[in-house]
Design an enzyme around this catalytic site. Structure first.
Site, mmCIF file in Angstrom:
data_model
loop_
_atom_site.group_PDB
_atom_site.id
_atom_site.type_symbol
_atom_site.label_atom_id
_atom_site.label_comp_id
_atom_site.label_asym_id
_atom_site.label_seq_id
_atom_site.Cartn_x
_atom_site.Cartn_y
_atom_site.Cartn_z
ATOM 1 N NE ARG A 192 -7.232 -7.360 -10.722
ATOM 2 C CZ ARG A 192 -6.264 -6.535 -10.325
ATOM 3 N NH1 ARG A 192 -5.125 -6.503 -10.988
ATOM 4 N NH2 ARG A 192 -6.424 -5.745 -9.283
ATOM 5 C CE1 TYR B 116 -12.739 -0.797 3.949
ATOM 6 C CE2 TYR B 116 -11.697 1.341 3.621
ATOM 7 C CZ TYR B 116 -11.609 -0.037 3.743
ATOM 8 O OH TYR B 116 -10.388 -0.648 3.662
ATOM 9 C CG ASN C 63 -12.043 11.436 -0.134
ATOM 10 O OD1 ASN C 63 -12.650 10.921 -1.063
ATOM 11 N ND2 ASN C 63 -12.561 12.387 0.627
ATOM 12 C CE LYS C 64 -4.567 6.227 -2.225
ATOM 13 N NZ LYS C 64 -3.813 5.623 -3.337
ATOM 14 C CG HIS D 229 -2.029 -0.455 -1.196
ATOM 15 N ND1 HIS D 229 -2.932 -0.211 -0.182
ATOM 16 C CD2 HIS D 229 -2.750 -1.037 -2.198
ATOM 17 C CE1 HIS D 229 -4.136 -0.610 -0.563
ATOM 18 N NE2 HIS D 229 -4.053 -1.112 -1.776
ATOM 19 C CB SER E 235 -3.599 3.400 4.719
ATOM 20 O OG SER E 235 -4.019 2.627 3.623
HETATM 21 C C1 VOV Z 1 -6.805 -7.858 -0.657
HETATM 22 C C2 VOV Z 1 -5.946 -6.930 -0.538
HETATM 23 C C3 VOV Z 1 -5.526 -5.845 -1.484
HETATM 24 C C4 VOV Z 1 -4.648 -5.951 -2.549
HETATM 25 C C5 VOV Z 1 -3.953 -7.206 -3.049
HETATM 26 C C6 VOV Z 1 -4.531 -4.639 -3.137
HETATM 27 C C7 VOV Z 1 -3.684 -4.346 -4.211
HETATM 28 C C8 VOV Z 1 -3.770 -3.108 -4.870
HETATM 29 C C9 VOV Z 1 -2.969 -2.784 -6.028
HETATM 30 C C10 VOV Z 1 -1.935 -3.713 -6.667
HETATM 31 C C11 VOV Z 1 -3.350 -1.528 -6.445
HETATM 32 C C12 VOV Z 1 -2.765 -0.718 -7.619
HETATM 33 C C13 VOV Z 1 -3.113 -1.245 -8.939
HETATM 34 C C14 VOV Z 1 -4.595 -1.442 -9.150
HETATM 35 O O1 VOV Z 1 -4.996 -2.607 -9.056
HETATM 36 O O2 VOV Z 1 -5.298 -0.448 -9.310
HETATM 37 C C15 VOV Z 1 -4.382 -1.098 -5.550
HETATM 38 C C16 VOV Z 1 -5.055 0.109 -5.680
HETATM 39 C C17 VOV Z 1 -5.891 0.600 -4.683
HETATM 40 N N1 VOV Z 1 -6.197 0.005 -3.483
HETATM 41 FE FE1 VOV Z 1 -5.660 -1.829 -2.891
HETATM 42 N N2 VOV Z 1 -5.316 -3.770 -2.431
HETATM 43 C C18 VOV Z 1 -5.946 -4.462 -1.411
HETATM 44 C C19 VOV Z 1 -6.791 -3.965 -0.418
HETATM 45 C C20 VOV Z 1 -7.100 -2.616 -0.330
HETATM 46 C C21 VOV Z 1 -7.739 -1.993 0.794
HETATM 47 C C22 VOV Z 1 -8.141 -2.690 2.073
HETATM 48 C C23 VOV Z 1 -7.899 -0.672 0.512
HETATM 49 C C24 VOV Z 1 -8.421 0.401 1.444
HETATM 50 C C25 VOV Z 1 -7.267 1.145 2.110
HETATM 51 C C26 VOV Z 1 -7.247 1.066 3.604
HETATM 52 O O3 VOV Z 1 -6.211 1.468 4.179
HETATM 53 O O4 VOV Z 1 -8.227 0.632 4.226
HETATM 54 C C27 VOV Z 1 -7.406 -0.459 -0.812
HETATM 55 C C28 VOV Z 1 -7.460 0.748 -1.482
HETATM 56 C C29 VOV Z 1 -6.977 0.878 -2.774
HETATM 57 C C30 VOV Z 1 -7.191 2.063 -3.566
HETATM 58 C C31 VOV Z 1 -8.024 3.269 -3.140
HETATM 59 C C32 VOV Z 1 -6.535 1.887 -4.762
HETATM 60 C C33 VOV Z 1 -6.447 2.909 -5.914
HETATM 61 C C34 VOV Z 1 -5.384 3.894 -5.528
HETATM 62 C C35 VOV Z 1 -5.011 4.886 -6.557
HETATM 63 O O5 VOV Z 1 -4.453 5.942 -6.140
HETATM 64 O O6 VOV Z 1 -5.250 4.688 -7.752
HETATM 65 N N3 VOV Z 1 -6.891 -1.651 -1.291
HETATM 66 N N4 VOV Z 1 -4.579 -2.060 -4.575
#
Ligand code: VOV
Length: 249
Positions: free
Chosen positions: A131, A145, A148-149, A172, A223
């Site tokens: 990964r 895109y 930020n948080k 999420h 989000s």
């Molecule tokens: C295909 C879909 C999908 C899946 C399965 C998924 C899962 C996960 C998991 C399990 C984790 C945490 C562990 C890791 O793996 O880091 C994350 C982490 C994260 N994500 Fe996510 N995310 C997806 C999709 C997904 C999207 C579409 C977005 C954009 C948000 C939106 O509103 O547009 C996003 C953002 C993030 C971010 C910025 C982080 C890091 C946040 C932090 O504070 O560290 N993400 N995400």
């Protein structure tokens, strides 16, 4: 107390967005255009070979709309490697027919929000490494895109307890899991590297799934309350044949 999430990092990422200077391209001699395309194809082949040797990965997509015409997304071991690629490309004849539209520098990141407790060194786990150093999907579509948080006084992600952040990230992740097999996400961290905190790169064979996923996530607390988003770039897969086709005058 410092409750920073632990993060694991993999390959560095460069999203290099370019616009084609069509008037200059159309005005160029046919031999110049042919030479430029040969150079482009040589790069595409070189990047394929690097991917086959598992030393990095590159994805090439058109961009729909006026923000850019195409993007090279490169993953490599070091920032020096990324710099070398962009400089080598900039020196080509083909690059003379492009202008820089946007770029984003980040690094593939996983956090420990959802990790179970174990003494195992995650960097020894082949699934984790796969990964962190992924072969980028060659799905039909890409969506990129930056985000930020929020750090507002009332809604500050960075002042929440670890437990609160964990529970929001769980929710999420659950939404994301509903898109398994439809959308693949690569999250790259960019705090200290570029203007936003993360790059979100999504891949899918069905562009509509980007809208469905991003829309559904907008209702999820992490989000809805904390997400701040930059410009969206969306496009279609390019390979040597379709890139050559695109450049036909
Ligand atoms: C295909 C879909 C999908 C899946 C399965 C998924 C899962 C996960 C998991 C399990 C984790 C945490 C562990 C890791 O793996 O880091 C994350 C982490 C994260 N994500 Fe996510 N995310 C997806 C999709 C997904 C999207 C579409 C977005 C954009 C948000 C939106 O509103 O547009 C996003 C953002 C993030 C971010 C910025 C982080 C890091 C946040 C932090 O504070 O560290 N993400 N995400």
């Amino acid at each position: 107390m410092n409750e920073a999430a632990m993060t694991l990092e993999g390959w560095y990422a460069l999203h290099d967005f370019r616009t084609i200077n069509w008037p200059a391209w159309k005005a160029a001699d046919e031999e110049v255009r042919a030479f430029a395309l040969d150079e482009l194809n040589a790069f595409l082949q070189e990047w394929d070979a690097i991917e086959a040797a598992k030393q990095g990965s590159t994805a090439v997509y058109t961009i729909v709309g006026q923000k850019a015409d195409f993007v090279f997304m490169h993953l490599r071991e070091t920032l020096e490697d990324l710099n070398a690629i962009e400089n080598a490309f900039n020196k080509t004849t083909f690059a003379q027919f492009t202008t820089k539209a946007y770029s984003y520098v980040s690094i593939v990141e996983l956090s420990n929000y959802l990790a179970g407790s174990s003494d195992e060194d995650p960097m020894q786990n082949p699934h984790v490494i796969a990964r962190l150093k992924p072969a980028l999907p060659k799905s039909k579509h890409i969506c990129f895109y930056p985000m930020n948080k929020k750090r507002d006084l009332s809604d500050n992600w960075y002042m929440l307890s670890m437990d609160d952040r964990k529970s929001m990230m769980k929710s999420h992740g659950m939404i994301g899991r509903g898109y398994a097999g439809k959308v693949k996400q690569i999250i790259t961290g960019s705090v200290g590297l570029d203007d936003w905190e993360w790059g979100v790169t999504l891949f899918s064979d069905e562009a509509l799934q980007f809208k469905k996923l991003v829309y559904e996530m907008r209702f999820d607390e992490v989000s809805a309350r904390f997400g701040e988003f930059g410009p969206f770039y969306v496009g279609n897969l390019l390979d040597q044949a379709s890139f050559t086709d695109l450049m036909k005058v």
